[in-house]
Design a protein around this motif. Structure first.
Motif, PDB file in Angstrom:
ATOM      1  N   TYR A 414       0.857  -1.192   0.000  1.00 25.96           N
ATOM      2  CA  TYR A 414       0.000   0.000   0.000  1.00 25.96           C
ATOM      3  C   TYR A 414       0.898   1.248   0.000  1.00 25.96           C
ATOM      4  CZ  TYR A 414      -3.361  -3.543   1.374  1.00 25.96           C
ATOM      5  OH  TYR A 414      -4.135  -4.680   1.417  1.00 25.96           O
ATOM      6  N   PRO A 415       1.497   1.564  -1.143  1.00 29.19           N
ATOM      7  CA  PRO A 415       2.478   2.654  -1.216  1.00 29.19           C
ATOM      8  C   PRO A 415       1.912   4.036  -0.896  1.00 29.19           C
ATOM      9  CG  PRO A 415       1.942   1.817  -3.416  1.00 29.19           C
ATOM     10  CD  PRO A 415       1.330   0.872  -2.437  1.00 29.19           C
ATOM     11  N   LYS A 416       0.602   4.192  -0.972  1.00 38.84           N
ATOM     12  CA  LYS A 416       0.005   5.507  -0.698  1.00 38.84           C
ATOM     13  C   LYS A 416      -0.219   5.750   0.795  1.00 38.84           C
ATOM     14  CE  LYS A 416      -2.344   5.962  -5.166  1.00 38.84           C
ATOM     15  NZ  LYS A 416      -3.636   6.169  -5.872  1.00 38.84           N
ATOM     16  N   MET A 417      -0.058   4.693   1.612  1.00 42.05           N
ATOM     17  CA  MET A 417      -0.244   4.847   3.052  1.00 42.05           C
ATOM     18  C   MET A 417       1.001   5.467   3.673  1.00 42.05           C
ATOM     19  SD  MET A 417      -2.158   1.261   4.093  1.00 42.05           S
ATOM     20  CE  MET A 417      -2.159   1.680   5.834  1.00 42.05           C
ATOM     21  N   ASP A 418       0.798   6.486   4.512  1.00 52.59           N
ATOM     22  CA  ASP A 418       1.948   7.109   5.167  1.00 52.59           C
ATOM     23  C   ASP A 418       2.394   6.282   6.370  1.00 52.59           C
ATOM     24  OD1 ASP A 418       0.368   7.843   7.502  1.00 52.59           O
ATOM     25  OD2 ASP A 418      -0.440   9.490   6.306  1.00 52.59           O
ATOM     26  N   ASN A 419       3.547   6.626   6.918  1.00 50.52           N
ATOM     27  CA  ASN A 419       4.137   5.865   8.018  1.00 50.52           C
ATOM     28  C   ASN A 419       3.228   5.782   9.231  1.00 50.52           C
ATOM     29  OD1 ASN A 419       6.396   5.560   6.445  1.00 50.52           O
ATOM     30  ND2 ASN A 419       7.842   6.247   8.001  1.00 50.52           N
ATOM     31  N   VAL A 420       2.591   6.900   9.546  1.00 56.24           N
ATOM     32  CA  VAL A 420       1.732   6.932  10.738  1.00 56.24           C
ATOM     33  C   VAL A 420       0.572   5.958  10.592  1.00 56.24           C
ATOM     34  CG1 VAL A 420       0.196   8.364  12.142  1.00 56.24           C
ATOM     35  CG2 VAL A 420       2.351   9.315  11.284  1.00 56.24           C
ATOM     36  N   THR A 421      -0.043   5.932   9.417  1.00 53.81           N
ATOM     37  CA  THR A 421      -1.183   5.034   9.185  1.00 53.81           C
ATOM     38  C   THR A 421      -0.745   3.575   9.222  1.00 53.81           C
ATOM     39  OG1 THR A 421      -2.204   6.719   7.779  1.00 53.81           O
ATOM     40  CG2 THR A 421      -3.080   4.485   7.619  1.00 53.81           C
ATOM     41  N   VAL A 422       0.399   3.286   8.589  1.00 53.58           N
ATOM     42  CA  VAL A 422       0.904   1.903   8.581  1.00 53.58           C
ATOM     43  C   VAL A 422       1.214   1.453  10.001  1.00 53.58           C
ATOM     44  CG1 VAL A 422       2.751   0.372   7.809  1.00 53.58           C
ATOM     45  CG2 VAL A 422       1.798   2.054   6.233  1.00 53.58           C
ATOM     46  N   ARG A 423       1.894   2.320  10.759  1.00 53.11           N
ATOM     47  CA  ARG A 423       2.223   1.970  12.146  1.00 53.11           C
ATOM     48  C   ARG A 423       0.967   1.755  12.980  1.00 53.11           C
ATOM     49  NH1 ARG A 423       6.788   2.144  14.984  1.00 53.11           N
ATOM     50  NH2 ARG A 423       8.768   2.653  13.973  1.00 53.11           N
ATOM     51  N   SER A 424      -0.060   2.543  12.721  1.00 53.03           N
ATOM     52  CA  SER A 424      -1.321   2.379  13.450  1.00 53.03           C
ATOM     53  C   SER A 424      -1.950   1.021  13.157  1.00 53.03           C
ATOM     54  CB  SER A 424      -2.290   3.499  13.064  1.00 53.03           C
ATOM     55  OG  SER A 424      -3.545   3.310  13.680  1.00 53.03           O
ATOM     56  N   CYS A 425      -1.913   0.620  11.892  1.00 57.27           N
ATOM     57  CA  CYS A 425      -2.468  -0.688  11.499  1.00 57.27           C
ATOM     58  C   CYS A 425      -1.669  -1.830  12.131  1.00 57.27           C
ATOM     59  CB  CYS A 425      -2.473  -0.827   9.983  1.00 57.27           C
ATOM     60  SG  CYS A 425      -3.608   0.290   9.145  1.00 57.27           S
ATOM     61  N   THR A 432       4.299  -3.237  17.552  1.00 60.03           N
ATOM     62  CA  THR A 432       4.517  -1.855  17.975  1.00 60.03           C
ATOM     63  C   THR A 432       6.008  -1.558  18.127  1.00 60.03           C
ATOM     64  OG1 THR A 432       4.363  -2.523  20.301  1.00 60.03           O
ATOM     65  CG2 THR A 432       2.324  -1.820  19.223  1.00 60.03           C
ATOM     66  N   GLY A 433       6.318  -0.265  18.290  1.00 60.88           N
ATOM     67  CA  GLY A 433       7.681   0.158  18.588  1.00 60.88           C
ATOM     68  C   GLY A 433       8.701  -0.361  17.594  1.00 60.88           C
ATOM     69  N   GLY A 446       4.995 -15.965  16.388  1.00 64.73           N
ATOM     70  CA  GLY A 446       3.753 -15.264  16.695  1.00 64.73           C
ATOM     71  C   GLY A 446       3.735 -13.868  16.109  1.00 64.73           C
ATOM     72  N   GLU A 447       4.857 -13.173  16.157  1.00 63.68           N
ATOM     73  CA  GLU A 447       4.931 -11.820  15.606  1.00 63.68           C
ATOM     74  C   GLU A 447       4.799 -11.854  14.086  1.00 63.68           C
ATOM     75  OE1 GLU A 447       7.760 -10.029  19.190  1.00 63.68           O
ATOM     76  OE2 GLU A 447       8.660 -10.850  17.364  1.00 63.68           O
ATOM     77  N   GLN A 448       5.381 -12.860  13.444  1.00 69.13           N
ATOM     78  CA  GLN A 448       5.221 -12.989  11.994  1.00 69.13           C
ATOM     79  C   GLN A 448       3.761 -13.256  11.635  1.00 69.13           C
ATOM     80  OE1 GLN A 448       8.015 -15.625  10.075  1.00 69.13           O
ATOM     81  NE2 GLN A 448       9.772 -14.778  11.149  1.00 69.13           N
ATOM     82  N   SER A 449       3.083 -14.055  12.448  1.00 71.65           N
ATOM     83  CA  SER A 449       1.660 -14.301  12.223  1.00 71.65           C
ATOM     84  C   SER A 449       0.861 -12.996  12.305  1.00 71.65           C
ATOM     85  CB  SER A 449       1.110 -15.293  13.254  1.00 71.65           C
ATOM     86  OG  SER A 449       1.596 -16.596  13.021  1.00 71.65           O
ATOM     87  N   LYS A 450       1.243 -12.129  13.226  1.00 69.38           N
ATOM     88  CA  LYS A 450       0.543 -10.852  13.389  1.00 69.38           C
ATOM     89  C   LYS A 450       0.771  -9.934  12.193  1.00 69.38           C
ATOM     90  CE  LYS A 450       0.591 -11.079  18.435  1.00 69.38           C
ATOM     91  NZ  LYS A 450       1.205 -10.571  19.683  1.00 69.38           N
ATOM     92  N   VAL A 451       1.966  -9.993  11.599  1.00 65.68           N
ATOM     93  CA  VAL A 451       2.218  -9.224  10.371  1.00 65.68           C
ATOM     94  C   VAL A 451       1.314  -9.732   9.250  1.00 65.68           C
ATOM     95  CG1 VAL A 451       3.927  -8.626   8.608  1.00 65.68           C
ATOM     96  CG2 VAL A 451       4.595  -8.696  11.025  1.00 65.68           C
ATOM     97  N   LYS A 452       1.192 -11.050   9.148  1.00 76.31           N
ATOM     98  CA  LYS A 452       0.319 -11.632   8.123  1.00 76.31           C
ATOM     99  C   LYS A 452      -1.133 -11.235   8.368  1.00 76.31           C
ATOM    100  CE  LYS A 452       1.005 -16.056   7.522  1.00 76.31           C
ATOM    101  NZ  LYS A 452       1.307 -17.440   7.925  1.00 76.31           N
ATOM    102  N   LEU A 453      -1.553 -11.205   9.636  1.00 73.10           N
ATOM    103  CA  LEU A 453      -2.926 -10.792   9.957  1.00 73.10           C
ATOM    104  C   LEU A 453      -3.156  -9.340   9.571  1.00 73.10           C
ATOM    105  CD1 LEU A 453      -3.529 -12.530  13.414  1.00 73.10           C
ATOM    106  CD2 LEU A 453      -4.682 -13.039  11.253  1.00 73.10           C
ATOM    107  N   CYS A 454      -2.139  -8.506   9.742  1.00 70.56           N
ATOM    108  CA  CYS A 454      -2.263  -7.104   9.348  1.00 70.56           C
ATOM    109  C   CYS A 454      -2.498  -6.990   7.840  1.00 70.56           C
ATOM    110  CB  CYS A 454      -1.014  -6.327   9.753  1.00 70.56           C
ATOM    111  SG  CYS A 454      -1.128  -4.545   9.448  1.00 70.56           S
TER     112      CYS A 454
END
Length: 518
Positions: A414-425, A432-433, A446-454
Motif C-alpha cells: 500500500y504505497p500511498k499509506m503514510d508511516n503513521v497510518t501503517v504503524r497504526s495498522c 509496535t515500537g 507469533g509476531e510474523q503471524s501478526k504481520v500476516k494478519l495485518c
C-alpha cells in the motif's frame, strides 16, 4: 542437575531478550516454557540447542545425558522412506546386529578353535546387549508411535519428500520419541497435530521417563503434562512449581501482592514527602523532618508494575456482496500428481463461517490452496460467486523478502499509506515500537503471524480463507482474533486444530474424513 543456565544475556537490534536470566532443570522435572509472543521462547530453545549464541552467560548440560531437540527446520533426506528414517533412531543397534551376523557367518567356516571360542563369546555378548536394549521389539515400538501420531496412514514406505510440512514434522517428532533422550526439547509440538494425536502425545509424555522442556501456547496440553512452568517476561526467567493452572494462580497472587506492596510504598513515600515539605523549615519540627528525609533515602523504591500483555484490535475490511449462494464445490478432486481424496462436493451461503476438519495430512491445506488458485483441480470444479474477493492466510510463514521490516512490507503493498497510518495498522495487530522496523526474519513465529494478519486485515475481501491462523499466537492474540472473526460480516472458510476455536467460530462444519467412510 541436568541443565544450568546462568546470567543469560541476549539482545537483538537494541531489543533485550534476556537480561541476566537464570534457571535450572532438575531430575524428574517436566517443564513448560510460557510467555507472550516475542518474549524469546523459541530463542531460548535455539540458545539451548546451540543455534543462537548469547551475548553472555553460560549454558551447562550434564555431560552424561542425551539431549533431543525437535528442529522445525532440520534437513531430512527426502529420498528415504518413513520406515527407513525412523529405524535410524536405532542405527547403533542395527550396526551391532550386522556385526554379530557377520561373525556368525564366519563361524560356519572357521576351523580355528581359538577364533571360534572368541566369536562365540563376542556374539553371545552382542545378543545379550541387543536383548537388553529391546532390539527385537523395535518394530513394535515404531508401530506404537506411528499409530499414535497417525503416521501409519501415510504408508511406511512413502518417501519423506512426498510428505507435507506438517506430516514431515510428525515423522521427525516420532524419531525423536523413539530415541528416548534424557532431556527432550520441543517447540510448539501440537501445532501440527490433530486433537486425537495431541491426546496420544499427552498420554505418552505422562509416561515418559526422561525430562522435557516444551514451548507451547496450548494451555490445556501444558496443564496435562508439566509439573513445572518456566515463564519468560521482561528479560527474566521465573520458575513455578506445579502445572499450568497452578502457575496462573501463583502468578496472579504474586502480581497482586507486588501491586499491593507498590501502592503501599507509594502512599508512604507521598506521606513522607508531604510531611517533609510542610515541616522542614519549621524550627519545632525540623528534627522530625530530617528524620523522615533519612527514612525516605533508605527506601528501595519498587518499580511500577508493568504488563507484558499485548492486546490486538483487529477489524477485517469487509467488501459487501449481494448473493446467497457463495461457493459451490462439485465433484472436486485435489492433489498434486494424484488425487488425495474421493470427489468433494459441498455448497455454502454468504456469511457462513465454515470449519474444514479432518486428521493431519488428509488434504485440508491442499483444499484451501486449490480454492485460492495456488493449485489446479485434478478433476471436478468449484465456483465462487461473481465479485468474490478472497483474503488468504497461509499456514507457512512465507514472505517474499524476509529482510524487509513489517513497515516496509505493508508500504510495499500500500504505497500511498503514510508511516503513521501503517504503524497504526500494525499496532492494532500487536506490532509496535521497534518490532515495526525490525527485519521480519528476526521476529518470533507469533509476531510474523501478526504481520500476516495485518496484511489480511487491510485487504478488501468478502471471504477470508484461513489455514491454522492461531498457530504461534499467544492467548490474548487468539482472543482478539476470535472476536474480530466473529464480528466479520463476510464468509470465512478456515482450518484449525483447536477444538475450542472451531466450536466458538464456526456456523457450519465440513468433515473431510467423512469422505473416506462413505
Amino acid at each position: 542437575m541436568l541443565l544450568m543456565v546462568e546470567n543469560l544475556c541476549l539482545s537483538y537490534d537494541k531489543k533485550v531478550i534476556f537480561n541476566n536470566a537464570s534457571f535450572r532443570v532438575l531430575p524428574n522435572e517436566k517443564i513448560g516454557i510460557v510467555g507472550n509472543n516475542g518474549v524469546g521462547k523459541t530463542t531460548l530453545v535455539n540458545v539451548l540447542c546451540g543455534n543462537v549464541i548469547p551475548d553472555s552467560g553460560s549454558i551447562t548440560f550434564d555431560k552424561s545425558i542425551r539431549v533431543g531437540y525437535l528442529d522445525q527446520y532440520m534437513h531430512v533426506d527426502g529420498k528415504i522412506s518413513i520406515d527407513t528414517y525412523l529405524k535410524g533412531a536405532f542405527l547403533p543397534l542395527y550396526q551391532k546386529e550386522s556385526e554379530m551376523n557377520t561373525m556368525l557367518d564366519e563361524l560356519c567356516t572357521e576351523t580355528d578353535m581359538v577364533k571360534i571360542n572368541r566369536y562365540v563369546r563376542l556374539t553371545t555378548q552382542m545378543r545379550e546387549e541387543l536383548e537388553s536394549k529391546d532390539f527385537y521389539a523395535i518394530d513394535s515400538k515404531i508401530g506404537r508411535i506411528v499409530s499414535g501420531l497417525g503416521i501409519v496412514k501415510y504408508g511406511m514406505h512413502t518417501l519423506i519428500s512426498h510428505l507435507s510440512g506438517g506430516q514431515k514434522m510428525k515423522v521427525i517428532l516420532a524419531k525423536l520419541l523413539l530415541e528416548e533422550p534424557d532431556l527432550l526439547i520441543l517447540d510448539e509440538p501440537t501445532n501440527f497435530l490433530d486433537t486425537s494425536h495431541v491426546e496420544w502425545l499427552v498420554k505418552y509424555l505422562k509416561e515418559y521417563k526422561g525430562n522435557f522442556l516444551i514451548v507451547s501456547h496450548n494451555q490445556e496440553f501444558l496443564n496435562d503434562v508439566v509439573n513445572v512452568v518456566v515463564e519468560l517476561e521482561f528479560g527474566k526467567i521465573t520458575k513455578y512449581k506445579g502445572n499450568y493452572q497452578e502457575y496462573i494462580k501463583k502468578k496472579m497472587m504474586l502480581d497482586a501482592d507486588y501491586e499491593k506492596r507498590y501502592l503501599s510504598q507509594q502512599r508512604e513515600i507521598k506521606e513522607l514527602r508531604n510531611y517533609i515539605e510542610k515541616n522542614k523549615v519549621k524550627t519545632s519540627t525540623a528534627r522530625q523532618a530530617q528524620s523522615r528525609i533519612k527514612k525516605l533515602e533508605k527506601i528501595e523504591v519498587l518499580d511500577k508494575p508493568k504488563s507484558n500483555d499485548i492486546h490486538i484490535n483487529l477489524t477485517f475490511n469487509y467488501q459487501p456482496i449481494h448473493s446467497s449462494r457463495f461457493l459451490i464445490v462439485d465433484q472436486l478432486e485435489i492433489g498434486y500428481d494424484r488425487s488425495l481424496l474421493p470427489p468433494i462436493s459441498f455448497e455454502i451461503r454468504s456469511g457462513v463461517k465454515l470449519a474444514i476438519t479432518g486428521f493431519n495430512g488428509i488434504g485440508k491445506t491442499t483444499l484451501l490452496k486449490t480454492l485460492v488458485g495456488e493449485l489446479k483441480p485434478l478433476a471436478g470444479k468449484f465456483h465462487f460467486v461473481d465479485n468474490a474477493k478472497i483474503a488468504y492466510f497461509e499456514q507457512e510463514h512465507h514472505f517474499d523478502n524476509p529482510n524487509l521490516t513489517p513497515l516496509e512490507e505493508i508500504q510495499l503493498l500500500y504505497p500511498k499509506m503514510d508511516n503513521v497510518t501503517v504503524r497504526s495498522c500494525l499496532a492494532k495487530c500487536g506490532i509496535t515500537g521497534n518490532l515495526a522496523i525490525s527485519p521480519i526474519k528476526k521476529l518470533s513465529g507469533g509476531e510474523q503471524s501478526k504481520v500476516k494478519l495485518c496484511k489480511i486485515m487491510l485487504q478488501k475481501a468478502n471471504v477470508l480463507i484461513l489455514d491454522e491462523p492461531t498457530n504461534h499466537l499467544d492467548k490474548l492474540a487468539k482472543v482478539g482474533l476470535l472476536e474480530a472473526l466473529k464480528k466479520y460480516e463476510g464468509t470465512i472458510i478456515f482450518v484449525s486444530h483447536e477444538t475450542d476455536f472451531i466450536q466458538q467460530l464456526s456456523t457450519q462444519v465440513y468433515s473431510i474424513e467423512d469422505l473416506l467412510i462413505q
